[in-house]
Structures are given as structure tokens and as C-alpha cells.
Design a protein around this motif. Structure first.
Motif, PDB file in Angstrom:
ATOM      1  N   LYS A 304       0.820  -1.212   0.000  1.00 37.71           N
ATOM      2  CA  LYS A 304       0.000   0.000   0.000  1.00 37.71           C
ATOM      3  C   LYS A 304       0.855   1.264   0.000  1.00 37.71           C
ATOM      4  CE  LYS A 304      -0.672   0.096   5.051  1.00 37.71           C
ATOM      5  NZ  LYS A 304      -1.688   0.062   6.120  1.00 37.71           N
ATOM      6  N   TYR A 305       2.166   1.101   0.167  1.00 41.91           N
ATOM      7  CA  TYR A 305       3.063   2.249   0.188  1.00 41.91           C
ATOM      8  C   TYR A 305       3.813   2.455  -1.124  1.00 41.91           C
ATOM      9  CZ  TYR A 305       2.121   2.082   5.151  1.00 41.91           C
ATOM     10  OH  TYR A 305       1.476   2.068   6.367  1.00 41.91           O
ATOM     11  N   ILE A 306       4.139   1.376  -1.826  1.00 38.96           N
ATOM     12  CA  ILE A 306       4.876   1.510  -3.087  1.00 38.96           C
ATOM     13  C   ILE A 306       4.250   0.695  -4.219  1.00 38.96           C
ATOM     14  CG2 ILE A 306       7.069   2.031  -1.963  1.00 38.96           C
ATOM     15  CD1 ILE A 306       7.878  -0.899  -2.460  1.00 38.96           C
ATOM     16  N   GLY A 307       3.061   0.143  -4.008  1.00 38.60           N
ATOM     17  CA  GLY A 307       2.419  -0.654  -5.043  1.00 38.60           C
ATOM     18  C   GLY A 307       3.249  -1.876  -5.386  1.00 38.60           C
ATOM     19  N   TYR A 308       3.590  -2.001  -6.670  1.00 36.96           N
ATOM     20  CA  TYR A 308       4.409  -3.132  -7.117  1.00 36.96           C
ATOM     21  C   TYR A 308       5.897  -2.839  -7.011  1.00 36.96           C
ATOM     22  CZ  TYR A 308       0.164  -5.444  -8.474  1.00 36.96           C
ATOM     23  OH  TYR A 308      -1.069  -6.052  -8.409  1.00 36.96           O
ATOM     24  N   GLY A 309       6.235  -1.626  -6.562  1.00 41.07           N
ATOM     25  CA  GLY A 309       7.634  -1.303  -6.339  1.00 41.07           C
ATOM     26  C   GLY A 309       8.085  -0.082  -7.104  1.00 41.07           C
ATOM     27  N   SER A 310       9.372   0.213  -7.009  1.00 37.99           N
ATOM     28  CA  SER A 310       9.959   1.369  -7.683  1.00 37.99           C
ATOM     29  C   SER A 310      10.299   1.035  -9.131  1.00 37.99           C
ATOM     30  CB  SER A 310      11.227   1.808  -6.947  1.00 37.99           C
ATOM     31  OG  SER A 310      12.170   0.746  -6.915  1.00 37.99           O
ATOM     32  N   VAL A 311      10.084   2.006  -9.997  1.00 39.00           N
ATOM     33  CA  VAL A 311      10.326   1.786 -11.427  1.00 39.00           C
ATOM     34  C   VAL A 311      11.810   1.495 -11.656  1.00 39.00           C
ATOM     35  CG1 VAL A 311       8.366   3.159 -12.182  1.00 39.00           C
ATOM     36  CG2 VAL A 311      10.573   4.277 -11.835  1.00 39.00           C
ATOM     37  N   ARG A 312      12.086   0.484 -12.486  1.00 40.02           N
ATOM     38  CA  ARG A 312      13.463   0.097 -12.788  1.00 40.02           C
ATOM     39  C   ARG A 312      13.571  -0.239 -14.273  1.00 40.02           C
ATOM     40  NH1 ARG A 312      15.714  -4.321  -8.713  1.00 40.02           N
ATOM     41  NH2 ARG A 312      14.003  -5.524  -9.623  1.00 40.02           N
ATOM     42  N   PRO A 313      13.573   0.770 -15.127  1.00 32.83           N
ATOM     43  CA  PRO A 313      13.612   0.504 -16.569  1.00 32.83           C
ATOM     44  C   PRO A 313      14.858  -0.226 -17.046  1.00 32.83           C
ATOM     45  CG  PRO A 313      14.012   2.827 -16.088  1.00 32.83           C
ATOM     46  CD  PRO A 313      13.529   2.209 -14.817  1.00 32.83           C
ATOM     47  N   ALA A 314      15.954  -0.109 -16.301  1.00 33.89           N
ATOM     48  CA  ALA A 314      17.174  -0.818 -16.710  1.00 33.89           C
ATOM     49  C   ALA A 314      16.972  -2.322 -16.707  1.00 33.89           C
ATOM     50  CB  ALA A 314      18.335  -0.438 -15.795  1.00 33.89           C
ATOM     51  N   GLN A 315      16.094  -2.809 -15.834  1.00 29.44           N
ATOM     52  CA  GLN A 315      15.804  -4.239 -15.816  1.00 29.44           C
ATOM     53  C   GLN A 315      15.231  -4.699 -17.149  1.00 29.44           C
ATOM     54  OE1 GLN A 315      15.864  -6.612 -12.824  1.00 29.44           O
ATOM     55  NE2 GLN A 315      17.472  -5.094 -12.503  1.00 29.44           N
ATOM     56  N   VAL A 316      14.471  -3.826 -17.786  1.00 29.85           N
ATOM     57  CA  VAL A 316      13.850  -4.156 -19.075  1.00 29.85           C
ATOM     58  C   VAL A 316      14.819  -3.898 -20.216  1.00 29.85           C
ATOM     59  CG1 VAL A 316      11.892  -3.708 -20.601  1.00 29.85           C
ATOM     60  CG2 VAL A 316      11.606  -3.512 -18.119  1.00 29.85           C
ATOM     61  N   LEU A 317      15.429  -2.723 -20.224  1.00 29.04           N
ATOM     62  CA  LEU A 317      16.243  -2.303 -21.369  1.00 29.04           C
ATOM     63  C   LEU A 317      17.626  -2.931 -21.397  1.00 29.04           C
ATOM     64  CD1 LEU A 317      15.302   1.487 -21.363  1.00 29.04           C
ATOM     65  CD2 LEU A 317      14.342  -0.338 -22.782  1.00 29.04           C
ATOM     66  N   LEU A 318      18.222  -3.158 -20.230  1.00 30.99           N
ATOM     67  CA  LEU A 318      19.585  -3.700 -20.179  1.00 30.99           C
ATOM     68  C   LEU A 318      19.638  -5.177 -19.853  1.00 30.99           C
ATOM     69  CD1 LEU A 318      21.377  -0.781 -18.253  1.00 30.99           C
ATOM     70  CD2 LEU A 318      21.098  -1.093 -20.735  1.00 30.99           C
ATOM     71  N   GLU A 319      18.650  -5.650 -19.083  1.00 32.96           N
ATOM     72  CA  GLU A 319      18.657  -7.054 -18.672  1.00 32.96           C
ATOM     73  C   GLU A 319      17.654  -7.911 -19.435  1.00 32.96           C
ATOM     74  OE1 GLU A 319      20.920  -8.077 -16.637  1.00 32.96           O
ATOM     75  OE2 GLU A 319      21.675  -6.069 -16.156  1.00 32.96           O
ATOM     76  N   GLY A 320      16.753  -7.280 -20.166  1.00 34.33           N
ATOM     77  CA  GLY A 320      15.757  -8.030 -20.933  1.00 34.33           C
ATOM     78  C   GLY A 320      14.719  -8.722 -20.071  1.00 34.33           C
ATOM     79  N   LYS A 321      14.509  -8.231 -18.856  1.00 33.37           N
ATOM     80  CA  LYS A 321      13.550  -8.870 -17.956  1.00 33.37           C
ATOM     81  C   LYS A 321      12.143  -8.336 -18.192  1.00 33.37           C
ATOM     82  CE  LYS A 321      16.943  -9.797 -14.322  1.00 33.37           C
ATOM     83  NZ  LYS A 321      17.312  -9.589 -12.895  1.00 33.37           N
ATOM     84  N   GLY A 322      11.182  -9.094 -17.711  1.00 31.35           N
ATOM     85  CA  GLY A 322       9.787  -8.708 -17.849  1.00 31.35           C
ATOM     86  C   GLY A 322       9.139  -9.373 -19.044  1.00 31.35           C
ATOM     87  N   ASN A 323       8.010 -10.022 -18.814  1.00 30.39           N
ATOM     88  CA  ASN A 323       7.272 -10.684 -19.881  1.00 30.39           C
ATOM     89  C   ASN A 323       6.112  -9.777 -20.303  1.00 30.39           C
ATOM     90  OD1 ASN A 323       5.884 -12.338 -21.590  1.00 30.39           O
ATOM     91  ND2 ASN A 323       5.209 -13.787 -20.026  1.00 30.39           N
TER      92      ASN A 323
END
Length: 414
Positions: A304-323
Motif C-alpha cells: 500500500k506504500y509503493i504498489g508493485y515497487g519502484s520503477v526500474r527501466p534498466a531491468q527491461v532495457l539492459l537485462e531483458g527482464k519482464g514478460n
């Protein structure tokens, strides 16, 4: 302990206390003589690995609508980035004026796509285009009519991301208007990001509370929930919202440091633009899904304080994570409806972040609070880089104070 040492330490403690008091204020004017350039003041860019991400994507090809007080297209950071837009404020409808005396809308646009020209502020998605939609002369409320018209206009004029960096109460007669406008944007495939508010309370404000809107909370420089950030079950994501450089309200050529969920919302919107520019064939649902899956957090989600968490675009753009998953299923609506959604089932590579923040320097992280803790005292993960930076800063301040004391004592003795 010598008298000089005691005096120096007392002065150091007093100075640190004064610094803490200044940081706690809403907006702080930057000192005239800066020992570091603007880029180094944008702490969140380093935390998010911005320089590396910009080698992959810059927001090019994505239009972000800024529903706010207007956008001054003449400031150096925004030249060539601002589309004509529309002014829904007042009797005379037309192009957004370039005055923006409030500066709020201009600052949000800079945080999203500033160029950094002439030592200015660099946006998280520096090549994104800005569509200014003026809905008021200030971020005061009672502007649901202009705001909902602005949402429709933004969608109809090519905006994939809509940034609404304001929040306020809405009576029962206004909520249907918000819902209709948000649903229109969703049918057209746009994403709406809105601030959760700055009262530090468990309260729902609008339009953040409307189902499908990505409600954004603020994190401080330590990766913890900012004390002023509102919270609740509707919160979707969090982003840095403390010590965000901006142009001062009273002088567009000076820079200030501002706190608020407004800046956090702008960073979240810029993150969406950054990811979308790297994957232009994705739908808004897919962009949002990978943002939710790769968000940094401790403990169970959603919080209830951060929802699903803090945005981390590097996980997507540099690590290829996220479906990216199903292009036609809105992960936030699915989760808010209580049903299983792809967003509530993180992909295997990011499973480790369920219990601990990523060791990578890809953004601040937070964790849920226990019920009897005050809002903002979140025991979130504190990135090592922030710990080191804070320690160095404190040592540097004490060192300067001691050195000054030595010089004064030497002068007196002479």
C-alpha cells in the motif's frame, strides 16, 4: 578532547541539523555557487543507470502529454521538443501559452524529456516529445472538466503516455467524469500516470484513485517511501520524488530542488516512454506489465506504500527482464479486480526481488511498512551507493567545519 574539537563538533551538528531542516521544506532554492554540475545533482539518473539505458532507448517516437499549467517551450531544455498543444483553461481556448507563470507544467516536462542543454536538467526520456495540455493556472482542484477534456484531446492527438502530476479530492458527481475519460484513454491504448498526493496520509485522491490509472508514490534518496507520499491499496508504482532539480517558480533561469509525488509521476511517465520507444510494437498493457514485473521492492506485493515497487527501466532495457504478456489485458485492472493477472506473477528472472532489493544500481527500492509505523518510515532497501554517498557527504561536511574552525583559531592566535 580539546576545546577546538568540541566547538568544531558542535558546529558540525548544528550545520547538519540546519541542512535537515532545509531538506524538509517543500521547495529549496539552489545555492548561487554550485560545486557540482546539474547532471551530478540528478541522483536518480545514476541510480537508474540512465547513461547506459540511453544507448538502447531515449524515448524517441513517443509523445507524452503533460496535463498541467502549460509548458514553456522557450526554456533551453525543451527547445524543439514541445508540440503546439491546447489550452483548456479559461474562456479563450487555443494553443498553450508559453508563460506558464506557475512553472509546474514546465518542470514536469523537463523531468520527462529535458535535453540537459547548457548545463540544464536532463530528462529520463530525453528524446520524447511533449504535448502540453493546459488545464489550469495552478495545480489547485475543481478542474475535473478541463482535465477530462484534456485527457481526450491528448489521446486523440497521439499521446501514448499521459502525465497528470496533480491530485485532489473529487465529489460523487465528478467521479463518473473521471471514469469516462480514463476508460476512453484505455480503449485508445494510452497509459495515464497520476500522483498519489503529498499529505502523507492513507487517502485516495483523483485521478490516481480511478481504476486503471497508474497511481505513483514518491521515494526519497535512500530508496524509502517519502514521508509526504500518500498511500493506499490503489497505489501502483513508486519513483524518486525527493531532491528533484527543477526551475524555480519565481525565476525560470534559476534552479531549485523540489519534493513531491509530482516529480515521481513525471519520472514514471518518462520511464514508460523510454521502454515504449525500445519496443514500439508493444501495447500500453505490455509496457505497464513489464514495469510492474520488474519494479524493485521488499516483502509482499502489492504494497500500500509503493504498489508493485519502484520503477526500474534498466531491468527491461539492459537485462531483458519482464514478460510483456497479453497485449489486450490491462494488468493493473486485472489485479485491482481481484483476479489473477500476469502482473501478479513476476517472471522467473525477477523472482529474487520478492524478498530483497536487486544488488544492481538500477533504482531505489522500498518495502512495505508494518501497520503501526507512520507513513514514510518505510524500511525499504537502502542501495549501497546511497549509503556510501551519504557517509561521504557527512564526513565532507564535518571536515569542512573542522577546517574552518582551525583557520579561524589560527587567525585568532596570530
Amino acid at each position: 578532547m580539546s576545546p577546538l574539537t568540541r566547538a568544531a563538533r558542535k558546529r558540525a551538528v548544528g550545520l547538519l541539523g540546519a541542512m535537515a531542516a532545509v531538506v524538509a521544506t517543500w521547495t529549496v532554492a539552489a545555492p548561487a555557487a554550485q560545486a557540482e554540475d546539474m547532471r551530478s545533482r540528478q541522483w536518480y539518473l545514476d541510480a537508474m543507470k540512465a547513461d547506459e539505458m540511453w544507448k538502447v532507448a531515449t524515448g524517441k517516437g513517443i509523445t507524452v502529454a503533460v496535463l498541467d499549467t502549460g509548458v514553456d517551450s522557450t526554456v533551453s531544455e525543451l527547445r524543439g521538443k514541445v508540440l503546439p498543444g491546447r489550452n483548456f483553461n479559461g474562456q479563450g481556448l487555443g494553443r498553450v501559452d508559453e508563460k506558464d507563470t506557475n512553472r509546474h507544467g514546465t518542470n514536469m516536462a523537463i523531468v520527462i524529456s529535458g535535453s540537459g542543454t547548457n548545463g540544464g536538467i536532463k530528462g529520463i526520456a530525453p528524446d520524447a516529445q511533449i504535448l502540453p495540455v493546459k488545464i489550469g493556472d495552478s495545480t489547485s482542484f475543481g478542474i475535473v472538466g478541463t482535465a477530462t477534456k484534456g485527457i481526450r484531446y491528448a489521446v486523440d492527438n497521439g499521446a501514448r503516455v499521459i502525465n497528470i502530476s496533480f491530485a485532489g479530492p473529487a465529489d460523487e458527481t465528478e467521479i463518473p467524469q473521471w471514469r469516462e475519460a480514463v476508460e476512453y484513454a484505455q480503449r485508445k491504448g494510452a497509459l495515464i500516470f497520476a500522483g498519489s498526493g503529498n499529505e502523507g496520509l492513507a487517502m485516495k485522491v483523483h485521478p490516481a484513485a480511478i481504476p486503471g490509472v497508474v497511481a505513483v508514490g514518491a521515494l526519497d534518496t535512500k530508496g524509502k517511501v517519502a514521508k509526504f507520499s500518500n498511500y493506499g491499496s490503489h497505489l501502483a508504482l513508486a519513483a524518486p520524488g525527493v531532491e528533484i532539480p527543477s526551475r524555480c517558480i519565481d525565476n525560470k533561469n534559476k534552479y531549485c530542488a523540489a519534493d513531491g509525488t509530482s516529480g515521481a509521476t513525471a519520472i514514471a511517465s518518462g520511464t514508460a516512454a523510454l521502454i515504449w520507444s525500445a519496443h514500439p510494437d508493444w501495447t500500453g498493457n505490455q509496457v505497464l506489465r513489464v514495469m510492474m514485473e520488474t519494479a524493485g521492492h521488499n516483502g509482499p506485493v502489492p504494497s500500500k506504500y509503493i504498489g508493485y515497487g519502484s520503477v526500474r527501466p534498466a531491468q527491461v532495457l539492459l537485462e531483458g527482464k519482464g514478460n510483456p504478456g497479453d497485449p489486450d489485458v490491462n494488468p493493473l485492472l486485472a489485479a485491482q479486480g481481484g483476479g489473477q493477472s500476469p502482473a501478479s506473477k513476476p517472471s522467473e528472472p525477477s523472482q529474487a526481488s520478492q524478498t530483497s532489493p536487486s544488488p544492481e544500481n538500477t533504482g531505489a527500492s522500498g518495502s512495505d511498512q508494518v501497520e503501526d509505523q507512520a507513513a514514510g518510515s518505510d524500511e525499504g532497501g537502502f542501495p549501497l551507493w546511497a549509503i556510501v554517498a551519504s557517509a561521504v557527504a557527512v564526513v565532507a561536511v564535518i571536515g569542512l567545519v573542522v577546517a574552518a574552525g582551525v583557520r579561524r583559531r589560527a587567525s585568532t592566535d596570530a
